[in-house]
Each structure stands twice: as C-alpha cells, then as structure tokens.
Design an enzyme around this catalytic site. Structure first.
Site, short mmCIF file in Angstrom:
data_model
loop_
_atom_site.label_atom_id
_atom_site.label_comp_id
_atom_site.label_asym_id
_atom_site.label_seq_id
_atom_site.Cartn_x
_atom_site.Cartn_y
_atom_site.Cartn_z
N ARG A 137 12.56 33.54 -42.12
CA ARG A 137 13.03 32.30 -42.52
C ARG A 137 12.20 31.63 -43.76
O ARG A 137 13.09 30.65 -44.40
CB ARG A 137 12.69 31.27 -41.13
N HIS B 164 14.45 29.66 -46.72
CA HIS B 164 14.32 28.49 -47.09
C HIS B 164 13.72 28.25 -48.68
O HIS B 164 13.81 27.29 -49.17
CB HIS B 164 13.36 27.63 -46.12
N ASP B 165 13.09 29.23 -48.98
CA ASP B 165 12.60 29.11 -50.29
C ASP B 165 13.39 29.41 -51.30
O ASP B 165 13.72 28.63 -52.13
CB ASP B 165 11.52 30.28 -50.42
N ASN C 196 12.45 21.68 -42.47
CA ASN C 196 11.21 22.59 -42.45
C ASN C 196 10.13 21.79 -41.70
O ASN C 196 9.20 22.49 -40.85
CB ASN C 196 10.62 22.71 -43.92
N PRO D 287 20.96 24.55 -45.21
CA PRO D 287 21.94 24.82 -43.76
C PRO D 287 21.20 24.47 -42.79
O PRO D 287 20.28 24.89 -42.40
CB PRO D 287 22.24 26.22 -44.00
N HIS E 44 18.88 35.81 -37.24
CA HIS E 44 18.36 35.37 -35.95
C HIS E 44 18.47 36.22 -34.63
O HIS E 44 18.40 35.66 -33.49
CB HIS E 44 19.49 34.07 -35.61
N THR E 45 18.59 37.50 -35.18
CA THR E 45 18.24 38.29 -33.79
C THR E 45 16.79 38.65 -33.14
O THR E 45 16.49 38.98 -32.17
CB THR E 45 18.67 39.93 -34.20
#
Length: 319
Positions: free
Chosen positions: A61, A65-66, A93, A161, A191-192
C-alpha cells in the site's frame, strides 16, 4: 517449465520491454555499485513479515500511495520539515499508512553495504515486490534507477483514490496516472491481503449500500459500531489467510467486498469491469501474470532519474 518459473520469466520479459521503451530504468542498475541490494531488501522484508504478516500488505500500500503522488519517488517517506508538509498527514495516509520503520531498517542495511548509492524509491519498489512474493504471490523483475524527491505534495496526497469513491471516479484517477481500467481492477487485487480501519468501511456495512451480502455486513458490524471504534480493524478479504491470491475477486462476485470502492468493480453483471473480476476470480494464474505486469507499469509513473532529485541518506529527510 514450472508454473511459478513461467510467471517469473513472463514478468521479467515484460519488465525488460518496458525498460527498453522508456530507456530510463534498468534491472541491472546496481549490478556494479551495489550488487547485493536485492538480497538485502528481501532479507529485511522476510524478517518484517515474519514478525508481523500484516506488514507485507502495508508495504504494498505504501508503494501505491507513493507512486500516485509525484510518481514513484519516495515522497511519502518524508517527515514534516520547514517548508515541507508531509504526505503522511494527508487524509488517505494519516492513521493508516504504516511500515515506515521497516523501510528505515532496510535502508540502514543498504547504506552499510553501499553508501549513498541506492535510492529510497528503489528500496520501496523492491520491498513491495518482495512483499507480494513472500506472501505467496507472483514475482517480477523490478526496474531500478529511480531518484528520490526533495519535495512532498500533501495536497495531491489528499486526492488519492478513497474507499468511498465510485467506479467512474476511480477509473478517472487511474487514467490520470496512465493506467487503464484493467490495471485498476488487477491492482485492486492487492486487497487480497491486509486490513482496513472501521472508518473506511462503516458506511458500507451499516448502509444503505447496494451489492452487499447481508450476513457479511452483520458480521463486520460486530467490530465496527455505528459510531466510535474508527480504528478497529477488519480484513479486506475473508477468509483472512495472509496469502496473496485471487480470493478478493471471488468475494466481489458475492457481495463480500469490505470497501465500497472495491465492490464498485463488480455490479452483478452490469459494470464495465465485471468481466475482468470474473476472469481473475476464476483464473488465479491470469491474476498473477497481469498483476506483475501492472506493478511494473505503475512503478514507472513520474520517474525521476539521472540528475533529477537525489539519493537520500535518510528516507525521512532530504540530504
């Protein structure tokens, strides 16, 4: 050739093709200057995941996000400083981004081996790849040679997002980064593994919300009351096995997505990404191959190379 070997070979070929097309990154960038960097990163991630299996998902994650803010330049790792507002304090964050100390520890080991050579951005890219692999997912060749930014962009980080967005908005935000709806779908498969805080899924399980399995919603309410408990955790995919596979897509097809934004990818046959979800839910191999390719693509967003940026000695601050 074994299936796992084929996945590595295919991902490696895709990586080389991307490298050839952008002419900036190379899988052998540190071959002479820091030949053991990949082993150092792998060892650090293996130790971190052994201590806390959830950490693998957190690092994946962190890489997402980076890359979505200023490109894959390690800007998310910077702390607040005079004239610099940290992305860590952005809405998406704060209180949820984690794993910074793991990257710090790996960076320290890399610096001992090869001082002022390997960027924090490359360490984060390698750590994300190794997190997927160590959790049982695919492997791929990471293109290297990124440079670290000397700035952060908290405003842009506030527009990452979110778990509350609809499909149209998600597609638009991914398109703005040069990624397709197919890449949105397959990358969401990360997201698994991992967990979410109650604040991010309360409105989904308490409703009114379409496309949700009622028994699933009732079960999630037990740890996410209608008010309070904002930081209580629940697994993004159930059952929570801490293994990287295609269970996430199977859950979407039966209304068991924890986040509203995830369920937006499957609307019971009416959505533009429904077919992709069905494919990945039925074919774990296709998911593994496409996820590896999409991670290579995402890792090339907003590159800083050559004389751009710097190689930070401390990932938390500019030199």
């Amino acid at each position: 050739m074994a299936a796992s070997t084929r996945l590595v070979a295919i991902a490696g070929l895709l990586a080389l093709l991307v490298c050839t097309s952008n002419g900036q990154l190379s899988p052998s960038f540190y071959a002479k200057s820091c030949p053991n960097v990949e082993q150092i990163v792998l060892s650090g991630m293996a130790d971190a995941i052994k201590k806390e299996p959830r950490m693998g998902a957190s690092i994946i994650r962190l890489f997402f996000h980076d890359c979505f803010v200023q490109g894959c330049d390690a800007s998310i790792l910077l702390d607040n400083a005079p004239g610099l507002a940290s992305e860590k304090d952005a809405v998406s964050n704060k209180n949820s981004a984690r794993g910074f100390e793991v990257i710090d520890a790996i960076k320290a080991q890399v610096e001992k081996a090869c001082r002022a050579t390997v960027s924090c951005a490359d360490i984060l890219a390698l750590s994300a790849r190794d997190s997927v692999s160590l959790l049982g997912g695919s492997n791929w060749t990471v293109l290297l040679g990124r440079r670290d930014s000397t700035t952060a962009n908290q405003t842009e980080a506030n527009n990452l997002p979110s778990p509350f967005e609809n499909l149209t908005s998600l597609v638009s935000k991914f398109a703005a980064k040069g990624l397709t709806a197919q890449e949105l779908t397959v990358l969401s498969g990360a997201h698994t593994v991992g967990f979410s805080v109650c604040f991010a899924f309360r409105t989904r399980v308490w409703g009114p919300e379409p496309n949700i399995n009622i028994s699933f919603a009732m079960a999630r309410r037990q740890n996410c009351p209608a008010s309070g408990g904002d930081t209580n955790l629940a697994p993004l995919t159930t059952p929570n096995t801490n293994r990287f596979g295609n269970q996430y897509f199977k859950n979407l097809m039966v209304g068991r997505a924890l986040l509203h934004s995830d369920q937006e990818l499957f609307k019971g046959g009416a959505g533009p990404t429904d077919g992709m979800v069905r494919r990945y839910g039925k074919d774990g191999g296709a998911f593994a191959r496409d996820f590896a390719a999409a991670m290579v693509r995402m890792g090339n967003i907003g590159l800083k190379t050559g004389n751009q940026g710097e190689v930070r000695l401390d990932c938390r601050k500019v030199n």
